[in-house]
Write an enzyme that holds these catalytic residues in place. Structure first.
Site, PDB file in Angstrom:
ATOM      1  N   HIS A 149       0.828  -1.204   0.000  1.00  0.00           N
ATOM      2  CA  HIS A 149       0.000   0.000   0.000  1.00  0.00           C
ATOM      3  C   HIS A 149       0.859   1.249   0.000  1.00  0.00           C
ATOM      4  O   HIS A 149       0.533   2.254  -0.641  1.00  0.00           O
ATOM      5  CB  HIS A 149      -0.935   0.002   1.214  1.00  0.00           C
ATOM      6  N   CYS A 150       1.997   1.181   0.682  1.00  0.00           N
ATOM      7  CA  CYS A 150       2.869   2.346   0.828  1.00  0.00           C
ATOM      8  C   CYS A 150       3.522   2.769  -0.484  1.00  0.00           C
ATOM      9  O   CYS A 150       3.955   3.924  -0.615  1.00  0.00           O
ATOM     10  CB  CYS A 150       3.979   2.052   1.836  1.00  0.00           C
TER      11      CYS A 150
END
Length: 339
Positions: free
Chosen positions: A330-331
């Site tokens: 996600h990052c």
């Protein structure tokens, strides 16, 4: 018309990413391994939607060799490679797309971080996307928030309220700014993030929420749990789950909490605690790209996400190299919603 941030499961126009370059986070063999890991994520996402990778000057040829011909590559100065945090947060009023440019200061001005170039990436990506920029005075990152698209936002007190980012801001002032930018009306605050996300454990964010809890639908939150009582996150996760079960969203719905156990591995080779988490996943058009850790619980987590997202293909991608750099899938991704 009011601009709002759509939920991640809403349709995307494309995904934006940033390519690892030589810096304190990525050196030597770690840089090569990180580039392979980023490429694996990009290729997994590309099965479902277009991907644009921002790469540092002179790195396009090498990036294309690993990424393949189906991923767009653009060159621009970069410091690091976490597009969720340095990129814009896209919002829409239903007819137009815009982008929120938060102030980025290296995750609270941490001594290992550089942000001369990364602080400008959100505006550059917005220009490439051809959208208007909404500048915010709040120091914030995309990994520090998660929305349900229906008025509710998840936050952590050690991020937006921490003295490293927004000294002098009250909780009410922070909420007002976030609501104004995201079109939300209700904030649910967790106290802090996972243990390994803080010094002296490495390249942490000081408590990003997207590794701890995330919306998986209206009124539904997936929450990280740590079954091993020896791990310092064990009690923290129990408290998070108990707290979230008492909460209601902006529509007045009682939150349904889906607990997802951490991988069985709890320590790094050097003995430090890991913050491996399946919560740090990415939802794209027709798919979910999920962190894998070569662990018995990988398939258990995948099964939970298949139930949460029927009709979407769940793809497991080894994320251990990404976590070694301080984040997860996600990052390193940032969605551009389709209007």
């Amino acid at each position: 018309m009011t601009f709002r941030m759509p939920p991640e499961w809403a349709p995307h126009e494309r995904t934006w990413m940033a390519w690892p370059g030589p810096n304190i986070t990525f050196t030597g063999d770690d840089l090569a391994a990180s580039r392979r890991a980023w490429a694996s994520v990009a290729q997994a996402v590309r099965r479902f939607e277009p991907v644009t990778m921002v790469v540092g000057p002179g790195q396009a040829e090498g990036a294309r060799a690993l990424l393949g011909p189906d991923i767009d590559v653009v060159e621009h100065e970069l410091d690091d490679a976490w597009m969720r945090d340095i990129g814009p947060t896209f919002v829409t009023n239903g007819e137009q797309l815009a982008a929120v440019d938060w102030v980025f200061n290296g995750w609270g001005g941490q001594e290992w971080a550089s942000w001369e170039h990364d602080s400008k990436i959100a505006r550059h990506v917005s220009d490439l996307a051809g959208v208007k920029v909404h500048s915010s005075p709040l120091v914030n990152e995309g990994g520090g928030l998660h929305v349900d698209g229906e008025g509710t936002v998840l936050l952590t007190e050690t991020v937006q309220l921490g003295p490293e980012r927004n000294p002098g801001w009250s909780k009410e002032e922070v909420e007002a700014e976030i609501h104004a930018q995201l079109g939300t009306t209700k904030a649910i605050w967790l106290k802090r993030g996972l243990t390994a996300d803080y010094p002296p454990h490495g390249y942490g964010t000081l408590g990003h929420v997207d590794i701890v809890a995330a919306f998986a639908g209206p009124g539904v939150i997936v929450a990280h749990t740590q079954p091993d009582p020896a791990h310092p996150d064990h009690e923290l996760c129990k408290a998070n789950v108990e707290f979230l079960k008492t909460q209601k969203d902006a529509k007045g719905r009682r939150i349904e909490v889906v607990e997802i156990a951490a991988p069985t591995v709890v320590r790094e080779e050097d003995g430090g605690w890991v913050d491996y988490s399946y919560i740090n996943h990415y939802v794209c058009n027709g798919g979910v790209v999920l962190c894998a850790f070569d662990d018995p619980r990988d398939e258990i987590a995948a099964g939970i996400f298949r139930r949460l997202y029927p009709g979407r293909t769940v793809t497991l991608v080894d994320a251990r190299t990404i976590f070694a750099g301080g984040g997860g899938i996600h990052c390193i991704t940032q969605q551009q919603p389709k209007v």
